[in-house]
Design an enzyme around this catalytic site. Sequence first.
Site, PDB file in Angstrom:
ATOM      1  N   HIS A  68      -2.480   5.349   6.426  1.00  0.00           N
ATOM      2  CA  HIS A  68      -1.114   5.862   6.674  1.00  0.00           C
ATOM      3  C   HIS A  68      -1.003   7.411   6.167  1.00  0.00           C
ATOM      4  O   HIS A  68      -1.999   7.772   5.313  1.00  0.00           O
ATOM      5  CB  HIS A  68      -0.273   5.171   5.586  1.00  0.00           C
ATOM      6  CG  HIS A  68      -0.207   3.659   5.703  1.00  0.00           C
ATOM      7  ND1 HIS A  68       0.315   2.820   6.677  1.00  0.00           N
ATOM      8  CD2 HIS A  68      -0.506   2.724   4.526  1.00  0.00           C
ATOM      9  CE1 HIS A  68       0.019   1.606   6.642  1.00  0.00           C
ATOM     10  NE2 HIS A  68      -0.196   1.551   5.417  1.00  0.00           N
TER      11      HIS A  68
ATOM     12  N   CYS B 181       0.697  -1.172   0.009  1.00  0.00           N
ATOM     13  CA  CYS B 181      -0.079  -0.080   0.007  1.00  0.00           C
ATOM     14  C   CYS B 181       0.891   1.044  -0.187  1.00  0.00           C
ATOM     15  O   CYS B 181       0.694   2.149  -0.786  1.00  0.00           O
ATOM     16  CB  CYS B 181      -0.940   0.175   1.293  1.00  0.00           C
ATOM     17  SG  CYS B 181      -0.187  -0.624   2.699  1.00  0.00           S
TER      18      CYS B 181
HETATM   19  P1  NAD Z   1      -5.537 -11.124   5.781  1.00  0.00           P
HETATM   20  O1  NAD Z   1      -4.996 -11.828   6.859  1.00  0.00           O
HETATM   21  O2  NAD Z   1      -6.659 -10.302   6.142  1.00  0.00           O
HETATM   22  O3  NAD Z   1      -6.135 -12.290   4.769  1.00  0.00           O
HETATM   23  C1  NAD Z   1      -5.608 -13.520   4.339  1.00  0.00           C
HETATM   24  C2  NAD Z   1      -6.486 -14.370   4.151  1.00  0.00           C
HETATM   25  O4  NAD Z   1      -5.902 -15.619   3.509  1.00  0.00           O
HETATM   26  C3  NAD Z   1      -7.363 -14.935   5.315  1.00  0.00           C
HETATM   27  O5  NAD Z   1      -8.787 -14.854   5.072  1.00  0.00           O
HETATM   28  C4  NAD Z   1      -7.032 -16.335   5.783  1.00  0.00           C
HETATM   29  O6  NAD Z   1      -7.947 -17.001   6.110  1.00  0.00           O
HETATM   30  C5  NAD Z   1      -6.517 -16.863   4.243  1.00  0.00           C
HETATM   31  N1  NAD Z   1      -5.173 -17.778   4.537  1.00  0.00           N
HETATM   32  C6  NAD Z   1      -4.590 -17.973   5.010  1.00  0.00           C
HETATM   33  N2  NAD Z   1      -3.871 -19.010   4.941  1.00  0.00           N
HETATM   34  C7  NAD Z   1      -4.281 -19.545   3.708  1.00  0.00           C
HETATM   35  C8  NAD Z   1      -3.850 -20.424   2.705  1.00  0.00           C
HETATM   36  N3  NAD Z   1      -2.630 -20.940   2.927  1.00  0.00           N
HETATM   37  N4  NAD Z   1      -4.731 -20.851   1.755  1.00  0.00           N
HETATM   38  C9  NAD Z   1      -5.664 -19.919   1.373  1.00  0.00           C
HETATM   39  N5  NAD Z   1      -5.973 -18.784   2.161  1.00  0.00           N
HETATM   40  C10 NAD Z   1      -5.259 -18.673   3.356  1.00  0.00           C
HETATM   41  O7  NAD Z   1      -4.466 -10.516   5.177  1.00  0.00           O
HETATM   42  P2  NAD Z   1      -4.396  -9.141   4.049  1.00  0.00           P
HETATM   43  O8  NAD Z   1      -4.318  -8.058   4.932  1.00  0.00           O
HETATM   44  O9  NAD Z   1      -5.388  -9.400   3.088  1.00  0.00           O
HETATM   45  O10 NAD Z   1      -2.848  -9.283   3.548  1.00  0.00           O
HETATM   46  C11 NAD Z   1      -2.871 -10.297   2.161  1.00  0.00           C
HETATM   47  C12 NAD Z   1      -1.665  -9.717   1.625  1.00  0.00           C
HETATM   48  O11 NAD Z   1      -1.946  -8.592   1.118  1.00  0.00           O
HETATM   49  C13 NAD Z   1      -0.257  -9.709   2.230  1.00  0.00           C
HETATM   50  O12 NAD Z   1       0.903 -10.020   1.380  1.00  0.00           O
HETATM   51  C14 NAD Z   1      -0.142  -8.285   2.804  1.00  0.00           C
HETATM   52  O13 NAD Z   1       1.013  -7.872   3.088  1.00  0.00           O
HETATM   53  C15 NAD Z   1      -0.675  -7.545   1.493  1.00  0.00           C
HETATM   54  N6  NAD Z   1      -1.324  -6.201   1.793  1.00  0.00           N
HETATM   55  C16 NAD Z   1      -2.089  -6.043   3.000  1.00  0.00           C
HETATM   56  C17 NAD Z   1      -2.304  -4.566   2.978  1.00  0.00           C
HETATM   57  C18 NAD Z   1      -3.322  -4.343   4.265  1.00  0.00           C
HETATM   58  O14 NAD Z   1      -3.415  -3.287   4.713  1.00  0.00           O
HETATM   59  N7  NAD Z   1      -4.031  -5.268   5.017  1.00  0.00           N
HETATM   60  C19 NAD Z   1      -2.252  -3.674   2.303  1.00  0.00           C
HETATM   61  C20 NAD Z   1      -1.399  -4.043   0.836  1.00  0.00           C
HETATM   62  C21 NAD Z   1      -1.297  -5.458   0.873  1.00  0.00           C
END
Ligand code: NAD
Length: 340
Positions: free
Chosen positions: A218, A138
């Site tokens: 942020h 992000c």
């Molecule tokens: P999150 O924890 O909210 O969601 C992850 C999802 O994946 C959950 O629903 C979980 O149940 C599922 N999961 C876990 N293990 C799994 C597996 N082995 N197979 C399938 N599903 C599985 O995480 P998020 O915040 O959405 O982050 C996901 C990615 O996006 C990360 O790389 C993070 O760094 C990136 N990201 C996050 C944000 C943010 O602010 N949250 C912003 C930009 C990028």
Amino acid sequence: MKVAINGFGTIGKRVADAISKQPDMEVIGVSKTRPNYEALIAIKKKYKLYVPRDKIRAFEDHGIEVSGAIEELISRADIVIDATPAGVGARNKDLYIKLGKPAIFQGGERSEVADISFNAMSNYEKALGKRYVRVVSCNTTGLLRIISVLEETFGVRSVFATIIRRGADPKEIKKGPINAITLDPPHIPSHHAIDVQRVLPHIPILTVALAVPTTLMHVHVVRIELSKEATVKDIIEVIEKAPRILLIEAEKHSIKSTAELIEWARDLGRSRYDIPELVIWRDTISITNGRKLTLVQGIHQESIVIPENVDAIRAILKIVTKARDSMRITDENLGLKRWW
Ligand code: NAD
């Protein structure tokens, strides 16, 4: 095009909804590993739910309808969006290779997971036809949008940014800080500068990042040295025309904080109060010595990368070959920059 969403959390559920609004792609299913409220929401929204084979029974015991195992979802898709937690995506890559599917990873993965780190405004054309693409995080997305837009018109000599990071997302109950300002990371440059350079290697950039006790957004204080002289009016004109960047007037609109920005998005009825645009406070745009631009910008961490994921699909599958064309389709269908 048939898209599988592997990981239906903060990013995955938003990408699923965004894809559902596009004319040239469809969500064929989403995956969850735990039978929690997000799994229930997936079903309520009529997404087909896939889970690890050994957990199908556990989901069904919770009364949650399962369409099959995750492997079945992946094998039916033209492309996979991997939105699993940081590090899990890299472990999933073997499955995508085995089933012969291109995939999009998120910013929490190491850059080596993909052929290219991606931002639609900065390097869409370089991602055309690639097998594995990583949408940068992000904060990096926010930096790349403003750098790319200014570079096009004025050229960019160097960038310095102070990144004030939210401590956790609203749903995260185990992260912090709750009463500190933390060096996050405790060195300079923070990884954001390195990530910007993965997409724009020629830009000299230094970033420092601090985490604070808030969950909403942020904020960055950005100093950019331009190659050509520019006035504040020139900068505003360029930003006004740019996609995915919103100018907000702190004084006139009385939006001087992330809290008021989020309230504005809620009042507007935006889904989940998301702000996928980069927000720049117009009042903060200032120029010194003709070339040194300073501004303050806000990033809604949960949604800024969502349009980039949609564009990455079009780039990998070569559905649209020009960045601006893909961005226009994505943004029109998401209603971006429509705000009064
Ligand atoms: P999150 O924890 O909210 O969601 C992850 C999802 O994946 C959950 O629903 C979980 O149940 C599922 N999961 C876990 N293990 C799994 C597996 N082995 N197979 C399938 N599903 C599985 O995480 P998020 O915040 O959405 O982050 C996901 C990615 O996006 C990360 O790389 C993070 O760094 C990136 N990201 C996050 C944000 C943010 O602010 N949250 C912003 C930009 C990028």
